[in-house]
Motif scaffolding. Sequence first.
Motif, short mmCIF file in Angstrom:
data_model
loop_
_atom_site.label_atom_id
_atom_site.label_comp_id
_atom_site.label_asym_id
_atom_site.label_seq_id
_atom_site.Cartn_x
_atom_site.Cartn_y
_atom_site.Cartn_z
N ALA A 90 0.88 -1.65 0.04
CA ALA A 90 0.63 -0.19 0.64
C ALA A 90 0.92 1.24 -0.50
CB ALA A 90 -1.09 0.13 1.16
N ILE A 91 1.81 1.40 0.63
CA ILE A 91 3.40 2.22 0.92
C ILE A 91 3.14 2.60 -0.62
CG2 ILE A 91 5.09 3.25 1.46
CD1 ILE A 91 4.66 1.81 4.55
N ASP A 92 4.11 1.47 -1.66
CA ASP A 92 3.99 1.40 -2.34
C ASP A 92 3.55 2.50 -3.46
OD1 ASP A 92 6.81 0.71 -2.09
OD2 ASP A 92 6.24 -1.35 -2.67
N TRP A 93 1.80 1.81 -3.56
CA TRP A 93 1.44 2.59 -4.46
C TRP A 93 0.73 3.94 -4.11
CZ3 TRP A 93 -3.17 4.67 -2.53
CH2 TRP A 93 -4.17 5.60 -2.94
N LEU A 94 0.90 3.59 -2.66
CA LEU A 94 0.88 5.57 -2.55
C LEU A 94 1.31 6.18 -2.97
CD1 LEU A 94 -1.07 7.62 -0.77
CD2 LEU A 94 0.45 7.51 1.01
N GLU A 95 3.05 5.65 -2.79
CA GLU A 95 4.15 7.13 -2.89
C GLU A 95 3.46 7.46 -4.85
OE1 GLU A 95 7.58 4.93 -3.27
OE2 GLU A 95 7.71 5.10 -0.82
N GLY A 96 2.95 5.48 -6.18
CA GLY A 96 2.87 5.91 -7.30
C GLY A 96 1.53 6.87 -7.52
N PHE A 97 1.23 7.12 -6.41
CA PHE A 97 -0.60 7.65 -6.82
C PHE A 97 -0.34 8.88 -6.60
CE2 PHE A 97 -3.77 10.07 -4.98
CZ PHE A 97 -4.88 9.90 -5.96
N LEU A 98 1.36 9.84 -5.49
CA LEU A 98 0.59 10.71 -4.90
C LEU A 98 2.42 11.45 -6.44
CD1 LEU A 98 1.61 10.97 -1.01
CD2 LEU A 98 -0.41 12.09 -2.06
N LYS A 99 3.32 10.58 -6.99
CA LYS A 99 4.01 11.78 -7.83
C LYS A 99 2.92 11.68 -9.11
CE LYS A 99 8.10 8.73 -6.68
NZ LYS A 99 9.08 7.78 -6.96
N ALA A 100 2.04 11.26 -9.42
CA ALA A 100 1.35 11.63 -10.45
C ALA A 100 0.16 12.62 -10.27
CB ALA A 100 0.73 10.69 -10.87
N TRP A 101 -0.02 12.58 -9.01
CA TRP A 101 -1.25 13.66 -8.05
C TRP A 101 -0.79 15.28 -8.93
CZ3 TRP A 101 -2.35 17.21 -4.11
CH2 TRP A 101 -3.65 17.86 -4.56
N PRO A 102 -1.61 16.16 -9.49
CA PRO A 102 -1.58 17.26 -9.85
C PRO A 102 -0.76 18.46 -8.92
CG PRO A 102 -3.44 16.97 -10.59
CD PRO A 102 -2.67 15.82 -9.93
N GLY A 103 -1.93 18.58 -7.61
CA GLY A 103 -1.65 19.55 -6.80
C GLY A 103 -0.41 19.69 -6.30
N ALA A 104 -0.25 20.94 -5.26
CA ALA A 104 0.44 20.47 -4.10
C ALA A 104 0.80 19.96 -2.82
CB ALA A 104 1.13 21.91 -3.74
N LEU A 105 1.20 18.96 -2.39
CA LEU A 105 1.43 18.00 -1.59
C LEU A 105 2.64 18.91 -0.42
CD1 LEU A 105 0.90 15.55 -0.70
CD2 LEU A 105 2.75 15.20 -1.55
N VAL A 106 1.75 18.75 0.93
CA VAL A 106 2.75 18.50 1.87
C VAL A 106 2.11 17.70 3.11
CG1 VAL A 106 3.04 20.68 3.93
CG2 VAL A 106 2.48 21.21 1.65
N PHE A 107 3.21 16.68 3.50
CA PHE A 107 2.99 15.47 4.29
C PHE A 107 4.20 15.54 5.17
CE2 PHE A 107 5.95 14.69 1.03
CZ PHE A 107 7.23 13.78 1.37
N ILE A 108 3.71 14.89 6.06
CA ILE A 108 4.60 15.09 7.27
C ILE A 108 4.85 12.77 7.42
CG2 ILE A 108 4.88 14.90 9.49
CD1 ILE A 108 3.01 16.86 10.40
N THR A 109 5.84 12.91 7.25
CA THR A 109 6.37 11.33 7.56
C THR A 109 7.95 10.93 7.96
OG1 THR A 109 6.39 9.23 5.83
CG2 THR A 109 7.47 11.46 4.70
N HIS A 110 7.74 9.17 8.90
CA HIS A 110 9.13 9.38 9.62
C HIS A 110 9.80 7.83 8.62
CE1 HIS A 110 5.97 5.75 10.23
NE2 HIS A 110 6.56 5.18 10.32
#
Length: 635
Positions: free
Chosen positions: A186-206
């Motif tokens: 699911a993390i791999d999927w989310l990475e791919g999805f967010l790379k293709a998402w065209p908007g601005a992204l601000v994220f917190i992650t460990h």
Amino acid sequence: MSLLNLIDVDYSVGGPLLLDGVNLAIEAGERIALIGRNGAGKSTLLRLIDGTLQPDDGEVRRADGARVARLEQEVPAGASGDVWDVVAGGLGELGAWLAEFHHLSHADVVDTDALARVQSRIEATDGWALDQRVTETLERLGLDGDAVFDRLSGGMKRRVLLARALVAGPDILLLDEPTNHLDIEAIDWLEGFLKAWPGALVFITHDRRFLRSLATRIVEIDRGQLTSWPGDWANYVRRREERLNAEAQEQARFDKLLAQEEVWIRQGIKARRTRDEGRVRRLEQMRVERGQRRELQGNVRMAMAQSDASGRKVIEAKGLGFAHGDQVLVQGLDLTIMRGDRIGLIGPNGSGKTTLLKLLLGELAPARGEVKQGSNLQVAYFDQYRATLREDWNALENVAEGRDRVEVGGGSKHVIGYLQDFLFTPERARAPITRLSGGERNRLLLAKLFAQPSNLLVMDEPTNDLDVETLELLEELLADYPGTLLLVSHDRDFIDNVVTSTLVMEGGGRVGEYVGGYGDWLRQRPVPVAAATATATATATAPAPAVTPVATAPVPAAPARRKLSYKDARELDALPARIEAMESRLSELTAAMSEPDFYQRDAASAAAHASELGEVQAALDEAYTRWGELEDSGG
């Protein structure tokens, strides 16, 4: 023009300012990783950006019409109903009307009057376009709108909440620890999805690998200040160390000068008669400046209680089998764990990792086979649900358990001093643990765990909510641990840095054993496993509009093989080359989207690029599915 600006923003929750005159501009298309120590104010900053909180001073200025949506760190308590309802809830009152229409129109007996009323409300607000957006978002994220939200796994709930945030069509998407409770696929999927998402992204992650894959910029919160760095983790670590060294040298120079001036001001009567009043004023200003200095928060200092060595053979399993209802989790497992082994467990959520741990520890009786444990075992268990912490005790009581001192690192230490090593002040150590943050609870659980003598350490998801500095220290401690380690984690870097071998839950009760960590498993795994997890592997390098997670249900008996037709055999022969070409094209498209100037293109060009990427990914998924069908049919 920036989508959003923070201008001289102050915010306090008591004590020193959490945010002290900070400035931040968020541009269209950029992906900002927000980092900092636990409690530095990262989640607070996200709430200021989306308007949940208002600054004590300064201004949060949005561009006209700019929309902001936030995915919270935890599942909201009020989220319930069907998945369609939860996602539509991201549209506010209109979403409630759309959800009502959805239920009325799908009812066995349709209430035509009620349906007409809600339909007129939707039409009056031109809401049908948003109804279509809900449907498209569900399809894009591979979600069943009729599924009951409360019955979903933690990972699927996070995906639903992501859909809820996306359905409003935000220009800025805020994600607070989006990888928590997600498995590796699911993390791999989310990475791919967010790379293709065209908007601005601000994220917190460990998750350092997730951060490196996504971030185009790193913004650090440190002692109330924001510092912006290019989105290169290695460069950030190096430049931050240089900055801290320069800061330490400057502070040492300042403190030396202040000490000299204090000596001067305390000289005898003769010196005071000739005292330079300007110098006195400078000294007074230096005292104020020194008093306002905010020291860098210290690092956790971890040490473990020592224990006698276990026997050479720690655990031996023969023909181990276990099923939960119709789902076979473990079947025919032969495994020998030797003293000093550091073993990682990898697999999708629900695949049986925690069950396997309990079988090996003797907490669960196997349906078939046997488990023998070696001599002189002392087990310390880190529970991902933190159930070993008593809610009616404070931090001090949870660790002390009636003692004044703990034996760690070869010596005795008072419990208060020991907890200070884990960044608990005496006041915080005596506070009810119900007031502790997720990161503080994890640090407390580590403190409790390491105060127990052990030679077999079992850790089930220990990395959630820990900041990067603490993670790196934990890695060092585990690397030097003289006993045996069993580790369940979805943090790919953590697995690679700690374990020496991995057990992989491959479905249908199969447990594969591989040398090395996660990256080594990716290189070693056989073709059937690669095909079964093709979706996750493809999306690790390219985004996907919708991906179905790896199934964890038992694999049904294979049908009798038949000889492939000439046409099917030719198709099977051609598939590897086709898949390789599509993966190559996906890599090119993804790399182009990572270029700094990508989002400076005109909108039509960017949209065409994203459309091609989605088409190639869909074709790749279809090719992998077809490959599996042909292989199963007798190829």
